[in-house]
Design an enzyme around this catalytic site. Sequence first.
Site, PDB file in Angstrom:
ATOM      1  N   LYS A  27      28.690 128.915  78.018  1.00 32.62           N
ATOM      2  CA  LYS A  27      29.974 128.663  78.682  1.00 32.62           C
ATOM      3  C   LYS A  27      30.975 129.768  78.371  1.00 32.62           C
ATOM      4  O   LYS A  27      31.875 130.049  79.167  1.00 32.62           O
ATOM      5  CB  LYS A  27      30.525 127.288  78.304  1.00 32.62           C
ATOM      6  CG  LYS A  27      30.614 126.998  76.798  1.00 32.62           C
ATOM      7  CD  LYS A  27      31.925 127.330  76.176  1.00 32.62           C
ATOM      8  CE  LYS A  27      31.940 126.958  74.707  1.00 32.62           C
ATOM      9  NZ  LYS A  27      33.199 127.272  74.025  1.00 32.62           N
ATOM     10  N   ASN A  58      37.792 133.753  75.320  1.00 35.54           N
ATOM     11  CA  ASN A  58      36.916 134.334  76.334  1.00 35.54           C
ATOM     12  C   ASN A  58      37.630 134.459  77.677  1.00 35.54           C
ATOM     13  O   ASN A  58      37.477 135.457  78.382  1.00 35.54           O
ATOM     14  CB  ASN A  58      35.644 133.493  76.453  1.00 35.54           C
ATOM     15  CG  ASN A  58      34.848 133.525  75.171  1.00 35.54           C
ATOM     16  OD1 ASN A  58      34.206 134.518  74.852  1.00 35.54           O
ATOM     17  ND2 ASN A  58      34.912 132.440  74.410  1.00 35.54           N
ATOM     18  N   SER A  65      36.746 121.819  72.372  1.00 35.95           N
ATOM     19  CA  SER A  65      37.455 121.635  71.098  1.00 35.95           C
ATOM     20  C   SER A  65      38.152 122.912  70.635  1.00 35.95           C
ATOM     21  O   SER A  65      37.680 123.571  69.711  1.00 35.95           O
ATOM     22  CB  SER A  65      36.459 121.189  70.022  1.00 35.95           C
ATOM     23  OG  SER A  65      35.334 122.063  70.003  1.00 35.95           O
TER      24      SER A  65
END
Length: 349
Positions: free
Chosen positions: A199, A270, A146
Amino acid sequence: MSEKTVGVIGGGAWGTGLAQALARGNHKVQIWALEDEVVESINKEHENKKFLPGYKLSDRITCSKDIIEVATGKEFLIIASPSLYLASTLKNIVDVPNIADGSTVITAITKGFVPSDKGPKLILETMESILPEVYKDCTVYVAGPSHAEEVAMGKLTGLVAASLNPKNSIRVRELLRVPGLMVFSSFDVVGVQICAAAKNVIACVYGALDAIAENSTVFGDNAESLLLAAGLNEIQTIGFAMGATHAETFTSISGVGDLDVTCKSKYGRNRRFGQDLIKTDMLSKFKDIDDLIANVGKIGYLPEGAIACKYVHEIAEKKDLKLPLCDGLYKILNKETTIENTLYQLMHL
């Protein structure tokens, strides 16, 4: 669903994007933000120019610097504060009447771990240790693939509302039943939280590999898929070691779905951080991982995985877990090795 009053604690990109989705569902949303410029731009220009620039916000969204005002009288409260500041932020609202009596449903969308004297703690565990006793096993965690930008635009997004309280999970799922969102319930609060935090660590490594692959005769799409699959295995290893209850958590949108979009999307901070490790000599600004975390504002954006990496390392040491990717990133950020050496070792080259 009838109009609900919602407070969002945290005026970052994700909090703002979800507020916009809720406003599309005709809910009334008030955001708490620390920065004057965020409050002013949302209230006067209907845009969060600092954290979500370029996305017009509904006039059903307002913003305030008064956290008590934002928390008071709301049917739902969404905690979107960064993990580093989660505990200190929550302590400011525990005495608000509708929180003290448990009448507000409290949901977290913060990703990561929270440090404590007993080691890293999960988001809901931290929240429930601060909130009134009535919230024990009753808070809700929302996560999934999301990116805030697409949520703000109304593009189709799947989310999971995880809680040990099925009634609250359903209430949050119904709240989020707005155009552009598909929401599912889960009892696996640990697994969903681990997927959301870990993640980001894998995505940092993925971004570095992606940057190297641009001019490599060794690494390409196949290697990136290899890394993604290995990363999913590490996330699952952490999850079960921490108490995850459902294997399907890792093979559904919380696990493989969120990992895939975080690693591959152009919006991923990230992934960008991993690329910057190669392209901009990012680490030259910092002495080690602790210095990086203490001065994370110097990066210019928040790579949650760089912070979560330290806590995953602590968990792995405590529980004797073998996590080559996560441990590799820790050593890179702690300046014990280089990203190039780590990737070649991981790929057995």
